[in-house]
Scaffold this active site. Sequence first.
Site, PDB file in Angstrom:
ATOM      1  CB  CYS A   3      82.133   7.097  81.581  1.00 28.70           C
ATOM      2  SG  CYS A   3      81.893   9.046  81.495  1.00 28.70           S
TER       3      CYS A   3
ATOM      4  NE  ARG B  68      78.623   2.216  81.877  1.00 29.44           N
ATOM      5  CZ  ARG B  68      78.272   1.784  83.300  1.00 29.44           C
ATOM      6  NH1 ARG B  68      77.631   0.973  83.381  1.00 29.44           N
ATOM      7  NH2 ARG B  68      78.349   3.100  84.180  1.00 29.44           N
TER       8      ARG B  68
ATOM      9  CD1 TRP C 295      76.481  10.130  77.648  1.00 29.65           C
ATOM     10  CD2 TRP C 295      76.570  11.525  79.392  1.00 29.65           C
ATOM     11  NE1 TRP C 295      75.354  10.901  77.876  1.00 29.65           N
ATOM     12  CE2 TRP C 295      75.246  11.639  78.898  1.00 29.65           C
ATOM     13  CE3 TRP C 295      76.931  12.412  80.762  1.00 29.65           C
ATOM     14  CZ2 TRP C 295      74.363  12.719  79.392  1.00 29.65           C
ATOM     15  CZ3 TRP C 295      75.744  13.476  81.041  1.00 29.65           C
ATOM     16  CH2 TRP C 295      74.461  13.519  80.540  1.00 29.65           C
TER      17      TRP C 295
ATOM     18  CG  ASN D  69      81.138   6.573  85.293  1.00 35.18           C
ATOM     19  OD1 ASN D  69      80.537   7.688  85.361  1.00 35.18           O
ATOM     20  ND2 ASN D  69      80.464   5.588  85.401  1.00 35.18           N
ATOM     21  N   GLY D  70      81.889   9.648  86.841  1.00 32.15           N
ATOM     22  CA  GLY D  70      81.498  10.435  87.856  1.00 32.15           C
ATOM     23  C   GLY D  70      81.634  12.168  87.450  1.00 32.15           C
TER      24      GLY D  70
ATOM     25  CD  GLU E 183      58.581   3.161  79.174  1.00 33.14           C
ATOM     26  OE1 GLU E 183      59.198   2.465  78.475  1.00 33.14           O
ATOM     27  OE2 GLU E 183      58.637   4.028  79.886  1.00 33.14           O
TER      28      GLU E 183
ATOM     29  CE  LYS F 229      61.608   2.792  76.168  1.00 32.97           C
ATOM     30  NZ  LYS F 229      61.240   3.494  77.411  1.00 32.97           N
TER      31      LYS F 229
ATOM     32  CD  GLU G  32      64.054   6.315  76.356  1.00 30.57           C
ATOM     33  OE1 GLU G  32      64.597   6.568  77.528  1.00 30.57           O
ATOM     34  OE2 GLU G  32      63.279   5.505  75.985  1.00 30.57           O
TER      35      GLU G  32
ATOM     36  CG  HIS H  73      41.652  19.909  81.326  1.00 30.50           C
ATOM     37  ND1 HIS H  73      40.770  20.809  82.167  1.00 30.50           N
ATOM     38  CD2 HIS H  73      41.111  18.676  81.708  1.00 30.50           C
ATOM     39  CE1 HIS H  73      39.599  20.295  82.494  1.00 30.50           C
ATOM     40  NE2 HIS H  73      39.721  19.055  82.136  1.00 30.50           N
TER      41      HIS H  73
ATOM     42  CE  LYS I  82      69.583  -0.612  79.774  1.00 31.27           C
ATOM     43  NZ  LYS I  82      67.988  -0.416  79.012  1.00 31.27           N
TER      44      LYS I  82
END
Length: 615
Positions: free
Chosen positions: A2, A27, A75, A101-102, A488, A492, A495, A511, A610
């Site tokens: 948040c 964020r 969020w 926030n939390g 990575e 990306k 995301e 495999h 973020k």
Amino acid sequence: MCGIVGYLGNREAYPIITEGLKRLEYRGYDSAGIALFDGVNLKVSKTKGKVADLENRVNQQINPKGYIGLGHTRWATHGIPNDANSHPHISNSGNLVIIHNGIIENYESLKQELSTRGYTFKSQTDTEVLVNLIEDVKQKEHVKLGKAVQIALNQIVGAYAIAVFDKTQPNEIVIARLGSPLAVGVGESEYFIASDASPFIEYTKNAIYLEDEEMAIIRLHKDIKIRRIIDDSLVDPYVQELKISLEQIEKGGYDHFMLKEIHEQPKAINDTYRGRLNIDQEIIKMSGIDDNLDKILNANRIIIVACGTSWHAGLVAEYIFEDLARIPVEVEYASEFRYRNPIITASDVVIAISQSGETADTLAAIKLAKSQGAFVFGVCNVVGSSIARETHAGAYTHAGPEIGVASTKAFTTQITVLTLIALRLAKTKGSITDLEFLELLLELERIPKKVEQTLKLDAHIQIIADTYKNSRNCLYLGRGYNFPVALEGALKLKEISYIHAEGYPAAEMKHGPIALIDENMPVVVIATKKGHYEKVVSNIQEIKSRKGKIIAIVTKGDTQVRALADHIIEIPESSELFSPLITTIPLQLLSYHIAVLLGKNVDQPRNLAKSVTVE
């Protein structure tokens, strides 16, 4: 997660808060809200959606006048994204206003207790429970707001950054933090409150960062008072001078922050080793390493803890440390590390990596490692962040602000810092020769130029992106140092384009993943000349025989893979050790262009944040 913005002063609060919320959009959030007080009326407006939706709602609902205000981007954790669950929340009396926030873990039992005393709730959130708990304490104990906040927070289990004001005391805001970041901008007869400094950098360069378990009472025309929540003891405020500028957090002519940050990587890598790498003297100087050299060199092992992209940087570092410095390395997900009862001793060195320096799981891993006697070294990008303060020593990446949620330059600068550390240790141990050390220094110094050359492939990569933008799945393969880069690259794509993608060591394809390969499956293969090249060529032939579509990252001048691949992306030659700094660039650009072509919100992908400041 948040975003929090607040203002107390003599200016109109509304434009400061809304602009500040826009700067915190990176964020990640699903709703937004604001509370303003003009000395007579408390005005609240909130909505599901973006800050632009909030501005439209404000124009329809309220007169946005007021010199004190709190703004929030939420969020969702407790309760779906909707208007009622959006912040700010107001107490039953209508006097107290809070943003948070939390996560309050024991909110359900507190809610039940408050309900028995007649409190009612309009939302599903833990935050509304907290504001009414503060009000209940204030009324029962006959105390001022600051004391009520302190007493209430000592009953809380969880994490929080909060800002609260009482409309009956309109010249005061009370803030507190535990686990979630909170900064105070100190101006001339005015104060700014935010999750980070970006919302107020054009108004003041002076900032105070609250530490965990601290609260502050901010009053107009008075000095800020900071106290420990647990025992009410006074803490001397430490005012820092901000080093970031407004220009650094703007797009600078690029369509998206992510594209800007991809193109900033040559400078970011250079800034990260500048002042540390001295070719003329053939040395690497890093105070955090130099001051603790014996402790690190004598470690039984190095444990790297991180999350997400930082974890991938840690995997690259595992190869580098073991190859150069010959020190055993384990790489752990910070989120799992703290819960599996790990064996940690005073002979271990823990390296914690985080872009923001506020990652909740990584902070928890740091505290666990310290409690077991380990030496903890932090690698992060944000000066003054919680991880920078919590670790015994550390190194900053000097990447500059990274606004796009999908991390790019943080990855390459983290690898750069970790490489410098490994080289410094290897030189001292004698595990590489002086000549090898010098050759590696020279090669590292050439990397920014090679990244610049790779960025010139942007238009070519965009054409490839257009070909595969409608794919439903994608495989990424790499070996050795470039296996983490494959991970990575897949991350990306997931995301920002929402296309399912997985990264694997190329040899592991047989495999299981090979069962997925057909004419509809694009496979991105990192096949540079240095490092297991012939083995990777064999893997490419296996893909080709099953009609998979091959996108190959190859060393410039390659002919063998060119004959097999459907598309090739040629990059400058480099040593295997430094190749991740170059091979990751085409993968970033490929993901970016696919997401743009699909019309996705590249800088603010759905459901992501973020800085993940909750577990």
